[in-house]
Write a protein that holds these residues in place. Structure first.
Motif, PDB file in Angstrom:
ATOM      1  N   SER A 258       0.828  -1.214   0.000  1.00  0.00           N
ATOM      2  CA  SER A 258       0.000   0.000   0.000  1.00  0.00           C
ATOM      3  C   SER A 258       0.860   1.260   0.000  1.00  0.00           C
ATOM      4  N   ASP A 347      -6.398  -0.455  -4.505  1.00  0.00           N
ATOM      5  CA  ASP A 347      -5.775  -1.192  -3.401  1.00  0.00           C
ATOM      6  C   ASP A 347      -6.810  -2.121  -2.787  1.00  0.00           C
ATOM      7  N   ASP A 349      -7.006  -3.105   0.092  1.00  0.00           N
ATOM      8  CA  ASP A 349      -7.380  -2.668   1.443  1.00  0.00           C
ATOM      9  C   ASP A 349      -8.650  -1.826   1.447  1.00  0.00           C
TER      10      ASP A 349
HETATM   11 MG    MG Z   1      -2.011  -2.818   2.295  1.00  0.00          MG
END
Ligand code: MG
Ligand code: ADP
Length: 566
Positions: A258, A347, A349
């Motif tokens: 990230s 991403d 996430d």
């Molecule tokens: Mg990450």
């Protein structure tokens, strides 16, 4: 300036309203002070002044004005220099409210076009906010005279004429280099570049400054992705270039995926020397895409990803007051495409899982006709092949994207490794068993026409379009939430967006022009006349920084009153 002193002497001890008398222009030694806006009381928004220096001392070095990016860098340097000078001067409040404050719009880690300082061939103009001093609501004339006639000129002289020349040169030389990298990427078909030695991690989750010390692992490109770019003012630079197409960033949790994507996402802007990301450069149309459940969506064609919603809800003109994770992510992509992005950044996430993947077992259990979503994995390749829009994707949790990727990059303890060949081999050996979904074509990106009047800023008798910090705009009787618009980086950009929305509403929305054309026209005007053109303060350009088109459109798209034709 003598005249100003006299007025201040005369109004000393009077009610605060008497300050109105000082509006106007005053000639000093080598400068003209313009008092453009006088605050109504000590607690109101501060007064706005400009100080224009002329004469030989203030003439620009012709080198500064060679290119737009140099001028922006030089103006940025002086804005920082002024902020430092104000701090060193030890400006202290001298009464009530904002009394005695002197402020310039101080830039952060990015170098953005802003209105704080204007450098021109024959002089430099500085735009400041000041708090006119008061005790209670009584004018403190002597303090005001000291501030306006002594402190302000002294602070500015220090900042504008006694700065470190080597540092200023380094500042604009870096801008030249950043521009050279951008041009290189564009000419050679690359989406992003991360120089060897870059420091990507930040000091903390709430700081944008580089991580200090030995624990920060500097970036080093895998040999297979390394390129060398010739640069002005220095030796060539080497680093990792990511080709246009589909790129996966994989690797174990906490290995820096990230962080790399975040740096790439910020690479749409230029950073200052010492930031650690000053040689991380990304296609400046790149849009970070994420799930954003709860947002409003107004008649967006999300049919490339979503169809057959329960009860036959239309997904070619999809509207909702409360989007789900997957529909919000689909809308975010389609709106970015509508504005012409060439690179999506995603991403895991911050994505909706069911938008990203749908594996063989789930395909077997839930029939396609019961599943409205075509996952991104079935579209990412077509998006590139049919629309030339690239994607860089962080994904540690699913190998279903291997077959769709051009490049697979693995982060191993913050070190990138090119694992493309291995990922392709694995994809061949371990069939994912999926049936491709969503047909042969990506689908259509449908331009929308915004109806005038659907974003009217009036509130009672007045017009209201104010930024509240980085992520909120009060617009008319509504609020626009921008917390999840991740490439909005500076509160001065948010202020500019508030102004630009009213400009769009007043001048550009005619019920025929598409959202994108409307935004393009406004940017063309700003390109010619500067951001000053949208400032709401009579004669004062304000404290604005230029947002990208994508963030302006994002604000418009999140306005709950937005109304689109059809
Ligand atoms: Mg990450
Ligand atoms: P991932 O997305 O792979 O789970 P993150 O990018 O969130 O990992 O990084 C995990 C942690 O490692 C963060 O605290 C981040 O600041 C730190 N980190 C990332 N890159 C580096 C690096 N190059 N050097 C040192 N620390 C780093």
């Amino acid at each position: 300036m003598e005249r100003l002193k006299q007025i201040l002497q005369r109004i000393d001890g009077k009610g605060y309203k008497a300050y109105r008398d000082i509006a106007g222009s005053y000639a000093g030694d080598g400068f003209v002070l313009h008092i453009d806006h006088v605050q109504a009381d000590p607690f109101a928004a501060p007064s706005r002044i400009r100080v224009a220096f002329g004469g030989k001392e203030a003439a620009a070095d012709p080198e500064w004005l060679h290119t737009r990016c140099r001028r922006i860098a030089v103006e940025d340097f002086f804005a920082r220099s002024i902020a430092d000078s104000i701090r060193r001067h030890g400006v202290r409040p001298v009464g009530h409210g904002k009394s005695g404050m002197i402020a310039v719009d101080r830039p952060g880690q990015e170098v953005l076009p802003r209105t704080a300082v204007k450098v021109e061939e024959h002089g430099i103009e500085v735009r400041l906010s000041v708090g006119l001093p008061a005790a209670g609501r009584t004018v403190l004339g002597k303090e005001a005279a000291r501030m306006l006639c002594e402190s302000v000129p002294a602070i500015l002289r220090q900042a504008l004429f006694r700065y470190d020349r080597t540092r200023l040169r380094a500042h604009w030389e870096l801008a030249d280099q950043q521009e050279a990298i951008r041009a290189f990427l564009q000419a050679r078909g690359y989406a992003a570049f991360v120089a060897n030695g870059s420091v990507l991690p930040r000091e903390s989750g709430i700081s944008d400054r580089p991580m200090q010390g030995r624990e920060a692992v500097p970036f080093r490109s895998p040999a297979s992705l390394e390129v060398e770019i010739p640069l002005p003012h220095r030796e060539p630079i080497r680093g990792m270039a990511i080709r246009n197409g589909v790129t996966l960033i994989v690797g174990g949790g906490y290995h820096g995926k990230s962080t790399l994507l975040k740096a790439i996402e910020r690479g749409v802007y230029n950073h200052i020397p010492g930031d650690g990301r000053e040689y991380v450069i990304t296609d400046d149309s790149a849009c970070k895409i994420r799930a954003e459940d709860g947002r409003r969506v107004e008649k967006v064609n999300i049919s490339p990803f979503i169809s057959n919603l329960p009860f036959g809800k239309d997904t070619r003109r999809f509207s909702t007051e409360d989007a789900s994770g997957s529909t919000s992510q689909a809308a975010n992509i389609m709106e970015a495409l509508e504005m012409g992005t060439k690179l999506l950044l995603i991403d895991e996430d911050t994505s909706a899982t069911n938008f990203m993947i749908r594996d063989a077992r789930m395909q077997a259990l839930v029939a396609k006709r019961k599943e409205p979503i075509t996952p991104f994995v079935d579209k990412v390749r077509k998006l590139y092949e049919q629309h030339r829009v690239s994607t860089i994707l962080v994904l540690g949790g699913s190998g279903d994207y291997f077959h769709a990727a051009d490049t697979v990059l693995m982060l191993d303890e913050y070190e990138p490794v090119d694992v493309t060949e291995e990922a392709k081999r694995i994809a061949r050996r371990l069939d994912d068993g999926r049936k491709p979904e969503g047909g042969d074509s990506f689908g259509d990106v449908t331009p929308r026409v915004v109806l005038p009047g659907s974003f009217d800023a009036t509130r009672g008798k007045r017009e209201k379009a104010d930024a509240k910090g980085l992520s909120k705009i009060v617009y008319g009787t509504h609020e626009i939430a921008l917390d999840l618009v991740e490439q909005l980086v500076d509160p001065s950009q948010t202020r500019a967006i508030a102004c630009m929305l009213t400009a769009l509403a007043k001048t550009y929305a005619d019920g025929r022009t598409t959202l994108r054309e409307m935004v393009d026209r406004l940017y063309a005007a700003v390109g010619e006349q500067g951001l000053e053109a949208v400032s709401p303060y009579d004669g004062h350009p304000g404290d604005l920084a230029l947002p990208r088109k994508y963030e302006l459109a994002a604000a418009l798209n999140r306005l709950r009153t937005l109304n689109v034709k059809g």
